[in-house]
Enzyme design. Structure first.
Site, PDB file in Angstrom:
ATOM      1  N   ARG A  86     -37.048 -31.336 -17.585  1.00 25.75           N
ATOM      2  CA  ARG A  86     -36.823 -30.129 -16.774  1.00 25.75           C
ATOM      3  C   ARG A  86     -36.133 -29.057 -17.602  1.00 25.75           C
ATOM      4  NH1 ARG A  86     -35.781 -28.220 -11.314  1.00 25.75           N
ATOM      5  NH2 ARG A  86     -35.608 -25.985 -11.651  1.00 25.75           N
ATOM      6  N   ARG A  95     -42.260 -26.130 -13.276  1.00 21.96           N
ATOM      7  CA  ARG A  95     -41.348 -27.188 -13.699  1.00 21.96           C
ATOM      8  C   ARG A  95     -42.024 -28.541 -13.718  1.00 21.96           C
ATOM      9  NH1 ARG A  95     -38.351 -25.161  -8.542  1.00 21.96           N
ATOM     10  NH2 ARG A  95     -38.738 -23.399  -9.843  1.00 21.96           N
ATOM     11  N   ASP A  98     -38.543 -31.107  -9.996  1.00 21.73           N
ATOM     12  CA  ASP A  98     -37.475 -30.443  -9.260  1.00 21.73           C
ATOM     13  C   ASP A  98     -37.008 -31.410  -8.182  1.00 21.73           C
ATOM     14  OD1 ASP A  98     -35.766 -28.398  -8.386  1.00 21.73           O
ATOM     15  OD2 ASP A  98     -37.257 -27.606  -6.993  1.00 21.73           O
ATOM     16  N   ASP A 100     -34.142 -31.668  -5.143  1.00 22.73           N
ATOM     17  CA  ASP A 100     -33.181 -30.887  -4.369  1.00 22.73           C
ATOM     18  C   ASP A 100     -32.548 -31.739  -3.281  1.00 22.73           C
ATOM     19  OD1 ASP A 100     -33.527 -28.330  -5.572  1.00 22.73           O
ATOM     20  OD2 ASP A 100     -35.370 -28.036  -4.424  1.00 22.73           O
TER      21      ASP A 100
END
Length: 161
Positions: A86, A95, A98, A100
């Protein structure tokens, strides 16, 4: 003293390289997070980039039960992202991976490093569709049931892989 377990929702996505394989590997890595148990994993979904460019994204959501504090969980996710190459050259750049923290129990956190619930999750079909696959009754702290938010987003097609 043992920390209580917290249910944390984690969003997963990528659109560089073999995104499907990367997302599958990330789910496997999340299953091995310390002090955590993978409770549920959604199907994989394909979505067009939003506020970004590049190839379509492969997305998923997982639900983990963890005793990690929220910031430690975030740092563990960032370590997995780095292991998958990343980079963050600019906001919303394409990317490899990712990860989150979407929600951390019913917590409302607004710090320099972490904001939960994730500030844009109610506006993203690629988050809501997999979440609702796992739990049709999921609620976003401070906002309420997630279903009406997904029903309101008709311009973001999401297809299950």
């Amino acid at each position: 003293m043992n920390r209580p377990e917290t249910l944390a929702w984690i969003g997963i996505g990528g659109n560089l390289g073999d995104a499907r394989a990367t997302v599958e590997q990330a789910i496997a890595r999340l299953a091995g997070l310390p002090q955590s148990r993978l409770m549920h994993s959604s199907s994989l979904y394909r979505t067009a980039p939003i506020d970004s460019s590049g190839d379509d994204y492969v997305n998923a959501v997982v639900l983990v039960s963890t005793t990690l504090p929220a910031l430690e969980l975030l740092h563990a996710l960032q370590a997995i992202e780095l292991q998958h190459g990343r980079e963050r050259p600019y906001r919303n750049a394409p990317r490899t991976l990712d990860l989150d923290v979407l929600m951390y129990g019913n917590a409302s956190i607004a710090s320099a490093e972490l904001t939960v619930p994730h500030p844009r999750m109610a506006q993203r079909a690629f988050v809501l569709a997999p979440m609702l696959e796992i739990d049709e009754t999921v609620e976003i702290p401070g906002l309420g049931p997630a279903r009406p938010f997904l029903d309101a987003i008709t311009d973001q097609p999401v297809s299950r892989l």
